[in-house]
Write an enzyme that holds these catalytic residues in place. Structure first.
Site, short mmCIF file in Angstrom:
data_model
loop_
_atom_site.label_atom_id
_atom_site.label_comp_id
_atom_site.label_asym_id
_atom_site.label_seq_id
_atom_site.Cartn_x
_atom_site.Cartn_y
_atom_site.Cartn_z
N GLY A 77 -114.59 35.54 -9.46
CA GLY A 77 -113.96 34.36 -10.08
C GLY A 77 -114.69 33.09 -9.72
N TYR A 137 -96.83 35.78 -8.83
CA TYR A 137 -97.99 35.25 -8.10
C TYR A 137 -97.79 35.38 -6.59
CZ TYR A 137 -101.46 31.78 -6.57
OH TYR A 137 -102.50 31.14 -5.95
N1 LIG Z 1 -105.94 25.62 -6.54
C1 LIG Z 1 -104.98 25.80 -5.67
O1 LIG Z 1 -104.22 24.87 -5.36
C2 LIG Z 1 -104.79 27.14 -4.99
C3 LIG Z 1 -103.80 27.24 -4.02
C4 LIG Z 1 -103.62 28.46 -3.38
C5 LIG Z 1 -104.42 29.54 -3.69
N2 LIG Z 1 -105.38 29.41 -4.67
C6 LIG Z 1 -106.18 30.59 -4.96
O2 LIG Z 1 -107.54 30.23 -4.98
C7 LIG Z 1 -108.25 31.02 -5.93
C8 LIG Z 1 -108.96 30.14 -6.94
O3 LIG Z 1 -108.04 29.23 -7.51
P1 LIG Z 1 -108.53 28.11 -8.54
O4 LIG Z 1 -107.59 26.97 -8.40
O5 LIG Z 1 -109.97 27.89 -8.42
O6 LIG Z 1 -108.17 28.87 -9.93
P2 LIG Z 1 -108.98 29.05 -11.29
O7 LIG Z 1 -108.04 29.61 -12.30
O8 LIG Z 1 -109.69 27.80 -11.64
O9 LIG Z 1 -110.08 30.13 -10.92
C9 LIG Z 1 -109.87 31.50 -11.02
C10 LIG Z 1 -111.14 32.16 -11.51
O10 LIG Z 1 -110.90 33.57 -11.60
C11 LIG Z 1 -111.43 34.02 -12.85
N3 LIG Z 1 -110.72 35.25 -13.25
C12 LIG Z 1 -109.48 35.36 -13.79
N4 LIG Z 1 -109.22 36.65 -14.05
C13 LIG Z 1 -110.30 37.37 -13.65
C14 LIG Z 1 -110.63 38.76 -13.67
N5 LIG Z 1 -109.81 39.68 -14.17
N6 LIG Z 1 -111.85 39.14 -13.16
C15 LIG Z 1 -112.71 38.22 -12.69
N7 LIG Z 1 -112.47 36.89 -12.67
C16 LIG Z 1 -111.27 36.48 -13.15
C17 LIG Z 1 -111.24 32.87 -13.81
O11 LIG Z 1 -112.08 32.98 -14.94
C18 LIG Z 1 -111.55 31.69 -12.91
O12 LIG Z 1 -112.95 31.38 -12.93
C19 LIG Z 1 -107.21 31.95 -6.54
O13 LIG Z 1 -107.19 33.17 -5.82
C20 LIG Z 1 -105.91 31.20 -6.32
O14 LIG Z 1 -104.80 32.05 -6.31
C21 LIG Z 1 -105.58 28.24 -5.32
#
Ligand SMILES: NC(=O)c1ccc[n+]([C@@H]2O[C@H](COP(=O)([O-])OP(=O)(O)OC[C@H]3O[C@@H](n4cnc5c(N)ncnc54)[C@H](O)[C@@H]3O)[C@@H](O)[C@H]2O)c1
Length: 274
Positions: free
Chosen positions: A11, A179
């Protein structure tokens, strides 16, 4: 810190994954970026639809930077590659990991970051298909990637796996049944694999982000975002680099005696703030 190491980030096209990839490269690692969305890949639009509204928005507004990030990494003098890889597709995950071993000579670090974040609804309105999707991407996807790299890490007697959980998994999340459940599951997986990996010098840890200022966060409801930010001790969101720095630390030899931990990068959102 990571000279000579090869890292794979799932991702990695935007947000935290992109920040992780850049930080790993800055620390000296060669980096393979994987995602379902890749700029030059015509199939991305179809996959964006399959994986929900957030991915559709990002795809249609051009918020996909896998190849651009790889170019930035090469400009730092590191090796980089981009592979389309769906973490739910076991055969594809195995193929990509084998290719990385072949082309880069090893696979030392796995950062499981890919996830779906856009299913927000109270129980009665949680959608059955999105419950299944979230489990499949966030939890089974993490399992698939761990399983695929494990034999290589075992064989070389060195490995670092960093999973991405969330405070939703440790604290629960209102309207986040699917989630939060997947992220709590990721922590169970992390601890179990930490126990199994120690004898092979494989550490398995998790970062636990709170509210981080990514493109995905910025698409959220501004009022809800404000309320969440006000629960942090700092009264501000974290930056992607805050999480990426923790990932680099856990991937490095400085963390060689640390395994099975859930490292909060949350600005103290879990503290009793008033
Ligand atoms: N942004 C936040 O505040 C936050 C908080 C807690 C946890 N997280 C975690 O951090 C990570 C990244 O979050 P983010 O904010 O960058 O989200 P985001 O949605 O921008 O990034 C997620 C990425 O995963 C990719 N993806 C989705 N499904 C996929 C699949 N089946 N196979 C491969 N890639 C896939 C998407 O294309 C995207 O590039 C995630 O695990 C999220 O749960 C984020």
């Amino acid at each position: 810190m990571l000279n000579g190491k090869v890292a794979l980030v799932t991702g990695g096209s935007r947000g935290l994954g992109r920040a992780d990839a850049l930080a790993l490269a800055r620390a000296g690692a060669d980096v393979v970026i994987t995602d379902i969305l890749v700029e030059s890949d015509a199939g991305s639009a179809v996959r964006a639809e399959k994986y929900g509204p957030l991915n559709q928005v990002m795809q249609s507004t051009g918020v996909v930077f896998a190849e651009q990030t790889a170019a930035e990494i090469r400009a730092m003098g590191r090796r980089a590659a981009v592979f389309k890889m769906d973490v739910t597709d076991r055969a594809e995950v195995r193929q990509v990991v084998a290719r990385v071993k072949e082309e880069f000579g090893a696979i030392h670090i796995l950062v499981n970051n890919a996830a779906t974040l856009d299913h927000v609804a109270q129980l009665e309105n949680q959608k059955d298909d999105l419950w299944e999707r979230d489990l499949l991407v966030n939890l089974t996807g993490t399992f698939n990637c761990c399983k695929a790299v494990w034999p290589y890490m075992k064989e070389q007697g060195w490995g670092r796996i960093v999973n991405t959980a969330s405070v939703a998994g440790t604290m629960g999340g209102f309207g986040q049944a699917s989630y939060a459940t997947t992220k709590a599951g990721v922590l169970g997986l992390t601890k179990s694999l930490a126990l199994e990996g120690a004898r092979y010098n494989i550490t398995v840890n998790a970062v636990v982000p709170g509210i981080i200022n990514t493109e995905a966060f910025r698409t959220g409801n501004p009022k809800m975002n404000e309320r969440m930010i006000n629960r942090t001790a700092f009264r501000r969101p974290g930056e992607p680099e805050d999480v990426a720095n923790a990932v680099v630390f856990l991937a490095s030899d400085n963390a060689k005696y640390i395994t099975g931990v859930a490292l909060n990068v949350s600005g103290g959102i879990e503290l009793f703030t008033f």
